[in-house]
Design an enzyme around this catalytic site. Structure first.
Site, PDB file in Angstrom:
ATOM      1  N   LYS A  12      -7.409  15.504  36.109  1.00  0.00           N
ATOM      2  CA  LYS A  12      -7.808  16.731  36.798  1.00  0.00           C
ATOM      3  C   LYS A  12      -8.767  17.531  35.933  1.00  0.00           C
ATOM      4  O   LYS A  12      -8.779  17.398  34.711  1.00  0.00           O
ATOM      5  CB  LYS A  12      -6.573  17.587  37.111  1.00  0.00           C
ATOM      6  N   CYS A  13      -9.550  18.389  36.575  1.00  0.00           N
ATOM      7  CA  CYS A  13     -10.479  19.291  35.920  1.00  0.00           C
ATOM      8  C   CYS A  13      -9.759  20.032  34.789  1.00  0.00           C
ATOM      9  O   CYS A  13      -8.638  20.481  34.996  1.00  0.00           O
ATOM     10  CB  CYS A  13     -11.007  20.279  36.956  1.00  0.00           C
ATOM     11  N   PRO A  14     -10.336  20.115  33.618  1.00  0.00           N
ATOM     12  CA  PRO A  14     -11.706  19.783  33.233  1.00  0.00           C
ATOM     13  C   PRO A  14     -11.846  18.430  32.546  1.00  0.00           C
ATOM     14  O   PRO A  14     -12.895  18.127  31.991  1.00  0.00           O
ATOM     15  CB  PRO A  14     -12.048  20.902  32.250  1.00  0.00           C
TER      16      PRO A  14
END
Length: 74
Positions: A12-14
């Site tokens: 998942k981001c980042p």
């Protein structure tokens, strides 16, 4: 030149951008990398990252579970 395949599905981001930046740092200028992601925000983050760092986003493809980005290192 065949791209290096980099599977970042599930992150998942980042983390897709962080890991792609680190991987590109060890690659030669002009090298290609294909990054596979499942993070829905990657479709926004990867183009922004390429623009910020000066890399060429060669193509973006929608995949069954996410996106695939072909990037040429500056």
């Amino acid at each position: 030149m065949n791209p290096v395949l980099y599977d970042l599905r599930g992150l998942k981001c980042p983390f897709p951008v962080i890991k792609t930046r680190k991987k590109l740092a060890g690659m030669a200028s002009g090298a290609l990398i294909r990054v596979d992601t499942t993070d829905p925000l990657a479709v926004i983050d990867m183009p922004h990252f390429c623009n910020e760092d000066g890399h060429e986003l060669v193509e973006t493809d929608k995949t069954e579970n996410g996106h695939s980005f072909l990037i040429r290192k500056r």
